[in-house]
Scaffold this active site. Structure first.
Site, PDB file in Angstrom:
ATOM      1  N   TYR A  79       0.927  -1.317   0.053  1.00  0.00           N
ATOM      2  CA  TYR A  79      -0.110  -0.105   0.078  1.00  0.00           C
ATOM      3  C   TYR A  79       1.007   1.091  -0.062  1.00  0.00           C
ATOM      4  CZ  TYR A  79      -3.473   3.370   0.923  1.00  0.00           C
ATOM      5  OH  TYR A  79      -4.412   4.388   0.542  1.00  0.00           O
ATOM      6  N   GLN A 141     -10.824   0.409   1.061  1.00  0.00           N
ATOM      7  CA  GLN A 141     -11.375  -0.303   0.138  1.00  0.00           C
ATOM      8  C   GLN A 141     -10.052  -1.042  -0.905  1.00  0.00           C
ATOM      9  OE1 GLN A 141     -11.506   2.964   0.461  1.00  0.00           O
ATOM     10  NE2 GLN A 141     -11.368   4.061  -1.737  1.00  0.00           N
ATOM     11  N   ASN A 164      -3.327   5.858   6.665  1.00  0.00           N
ATOM     12  CA  ASN A 164      -3.846   6.453   7.656  1.00  0.00           C
ATOM     13  C   ASN A 164      -4.506   5.679   8.644  1.00  0.00           C
ATOM     14  OD1 ASN A 164      -6.123   5.859   6.342  1.00  0.00           O
ATOM     15  ND2 ASN A 164      -6.370   7.713   5.348  1.00  0.00           N
ATOM     16  N   SER A 191       2.447   9.261  11.019  1.00  0.00           N
ATOM     17  CA  SER A 191       3.915   9.363  11.132  1.00  0.00           C
ATOM     18  C   SER A 191       4.116  10.143  12.476  1.00  0.00           C
ATOM     19  CB  SER A 191       4.658  10.230  10.108  1.00  0.00           C
ATOM     20  OG  SER A 191       4.771   9.451   8.718  1.00  0.00           O
ATOM     21  N   GLN A 213       8.668  15.544   9.804  1.00  0.00           N
ATOM     22  CA  GLN A 213       7.593  14.543  10.149  1.00  0.00           C
ATOM     23  C   GLN A 213       6.443  15.254  10.285  1.00  0.00           C
ATOM     24  OE1 GLN A 213       7.580  11.157   9.671  1.00  0.00           O
ATOM     25  NE2 GLN A 213       9.336  11.576   8.656  1.00  0.00           N
ATOM     26  N   HIS A 216       4.015  15.641   7.348  1.00  0.00           N
ATOM     27  CA  HIS A 216       3.235  14.444   6.668  1.00  0.00           C
ATOM     28  C   HIS A 216       1.844  14.687   6.498  1.00  0.00           C
ATOM     29  CE1 HIS A 216       5.776  11.286   5.110  1.00  0.00           C
ATOM     30  NE2 HIS A 216       6.552  11.363   6.201  1.00  0.00           N
ATOM     31  N   GLU A 285       8.550   5.753  16.044  1.00  0.00           N
ATOM     32  CA  GLU A 285       8.627   5.182  14.660  1.00  0.00           C
ATOM     33  C   GLU A 285      10.007   5.942  14.059  1.00  0.00           C
ATOM     34  OE1 GLU A 285       6.803   5.641  10.135  1.00  0.00           O
ATOM     35  OE2 GLU A 285       6.569   7.692  11.699  1.00  0.00           O
ATOM     36  N   HIS A 286      10.438   6.976  14.246  1.00  0.00           N
ATOM     37  CA  HIS A 286      11.665   7.543  14.231  1.00  0.00           C
ATOM     38  C   HIS A 286      12.297   8.250  15.403  1.00  0.00           C
ATOM     39  CE1 HIS A 286       9.315   8.170  10.357  1.00  0.00           C
ATOM     40  NE2 HIS A 286      10.437   7.731   9.826  1.00  0.00           N
ATOM     41  N   ASP A 319      14.113   8.240   4.999  1.00  0.00           N
ATOM     42  CA  ASP A 319      12.707   8.105   4.169  1.00  0.00           C
ATOM     43  C   ASP A 319      13.169   7.968   2.706  1.00  0.00           C
ATOM     44  OD1 ASP A 319      11.079   8.596   6.281  1.00  0.00           O
ATOM     45  OD2 ASP A 319      10.511  10.685   5.761  1.00  0.00           O
ATOM     46  N   GLU A 373       2.413 -35.939  28.158  1.00  0.00           N
ATOM     47  CA  GLU A 373       1.401 -35.195  27.629  1.00  0.00           C
ATOM     48  C   GLU A 373       0.204 -36.011  27.084  1.00  0.00           C
ATOM     49  OE1 GLU A 373       2.640 -32.596  24.371  1.00  0.00           O
ATOM     50  OE2 GLU A 373       4.089 -31.449  25.646  1.00  0.00           O
ATOM     51  N   HIS A 378       1.178 -40.082  19.306  1.00  0.00           N
ATOM     52  CA  HIS A 378       2.326 -39.230  19.178  1.00  0.00           C
ATOM     53  C   HIS A 378       3.620 -40.274  19.251  1.00  0.00           C
ATOM     54  CE1 HIS A 378       0.458 -35.552  18.532  1.00  0.00           C
ATOM     55  NE2 HIS A 378       1.539 -34.926  18.524  1.00  0.00           N
TER      56      HIS A 378
END
Length: 394
Positions: A79, A141, A164, A191, A213, A216, A285-286, A319, A373, A378
């Site tokens: 994406y 979508q 987003n 961001s 940032q 953004h 994130e950064h 980036d 067990e 087994h």
């Protein structure tokens, strides 16, 4: 097509929703843009190619061999946001490691422009990095189309890329949907950046990084952490405030930036340890470290998507073109996720091969644990074999 018209304002026919990248001509972009995209792509390719691991083969005991092999995810969805900015960089950040991993189907979804076309720089980056299809759709979508598949859009098995809050929510919802049967890279929403600095830091550099940032989107957040052993920050904060006013006023996206700054802040701490305690709790994130001796801070990093060290490592280099990936976890998810890498598009399959002697060595231990067990079948899978070949090692 209906949702593209409703949310992206683009008139598209059903036959025009997907571009076959291989058969599409190279788009016309300015030579200097092509050169920069090529350079950035090559740096990203070089760093991500180095991440590929050789096959693992270990003999855990005589006659018992274990292996791990890397297998690419066959079909992946990428994406690339496009609502408020054109992001060809995200196209090569996502497609390059997918191609290196060996994915056969690489579907890139990005919102169309009002005339139904895709930004030529995004097409250039997608074609350069190895995407196979471009889906002209954005938002939740687009995520749904890739997760379930349509007549023109192939179904994918994993979806990666930032977006987003709606895109992030769609990714997280669909990974829990049995019908979609899709995984995701990480929650990667609006961001954020945390910048640690001290009295030795250039205020212009600090503000430039934070604004990079903040621009953004209005839902971005930037945080400054000023390290001052004395606790006195009045003089430096005055210079910082002036820089914010001067640099922000010159930005074309200043109104968006100001909205992001309205939910951002700067704090003052007295020590490296205090700065890193706050940073690790925030999980940015950064993480930008412009303080003196940045390596000392790096040693204490626990939670961060990507770290930028020293005065000459602006966050925008990561980036775009340094080689690291800019698709990173947000909203504190750096506590449990890392950023996109070549491994993102790979499955590791384990293999075991036993000789008769190997089974005689490990089998009795398997029988004991199976009894604990209470899983009789087994145990029998071993017992029946040992009954035929004998238990004693020759």
């Amino acid at each position: 097509a209906k949702l593209a018209k409703r949310f992206d304002g683009a008139e598209l026919s059903k036959d025009d929703l997907v571009i076959d990248v291989a058969s599409a001509p190279w788009p016309k972009v300015e030579p200097k843009v092509a050169e920069s995209l090529d350079t950035a792509y090559e740096n990203v390719r070089r760093f991500h190619a180095a991440q590929k691991k050789p096959p693992l083969r270990v003999e855990t005991m005589p006659g018992v061999e274990c292996r791990r092999i890397a297998v690419p995810i066959e079909a992946v969805g990428l994406y690339v946001p496009g609502g408020t900015a054109v992001l060809p960089s995200t196209a090569y950040m996502l497609a390059t490691p997918a191609k290196l991993a060996g994915c056969k189907e690489i579907v890139l979804a990005t919102p169309p422009r009002a005339d139904g076309s895709i930004c030529p720089e995004v097409i250039y980056a997608a074609k350069r990095a190895g995407a196979t299809k471009i889906l002209k759709a954005g938002g939740a979508q687009a995520i749904a189309a890739m997760a379930f598949g349509t007549k023109s859009c192939p179904k994918v098995h994993k979806i990666t890329g930032p977006g987003n809050q709606y895109v992030t929510a769609a990714k997280m919802m669909l990974q829990a949907n049995d019908e979609a049967a899709v995984s995701i890279d990480m929650p990667a929403g609006p961001s954020e950046q945390l910048c640690i600095f001290d009295a030795t830091s250039d205020p212009a550099f600090v503000v430039a990084d934070l604004l990079s940032q903040a621009e953004h989107g209005p839902d971005s957040q930037v945080v400054g952490v000023f390290v001052s052993p004395s606790g006195d920050a009045h003089g430096y904060m005055g210079r910082l405030r002036e820089e914010f006013e001067q640099q922000t006023s010159k930005l074309s996206r200043r109104e968006i930036t100001k909205q992001a700054l309205s939910k951002s802040f700067v704090i003052v701490v007295k020590s490296l340890d205090a700065a890193m305690s706050f940073s690790n709790g925030y999980g940015p994130e950064h993480l930008v470290v412009q303080a003196a001796n940045p390596e000392a801070y790096l040693e204490k990093v626990l939670n961060a998507g990507s770290v930028f060290m020293g005065a000459y490592a602006p966050e925008s280099c990561g980036d775009y073109a340094s080689g690291t990936n800019h698709c990173l976890p947000t909203s504190g998810y750096a506590r449990q996720f890392g950023g996109v890498s070549t491994d993102t598009y790979i499955k590791y399959v384990t293999v075991q091969k036993l000789t008769a002697a190997g089974l005689k060595r490990v089998g009795p231990h398997v029988e004991v644990i199976a009894d604990v067990e209470e899983l009789e079948a087994h145990r029998n899978a071993v017992t029946i074999r040992l009954a035929k070949i004998g238990r004693e090692l020759s």
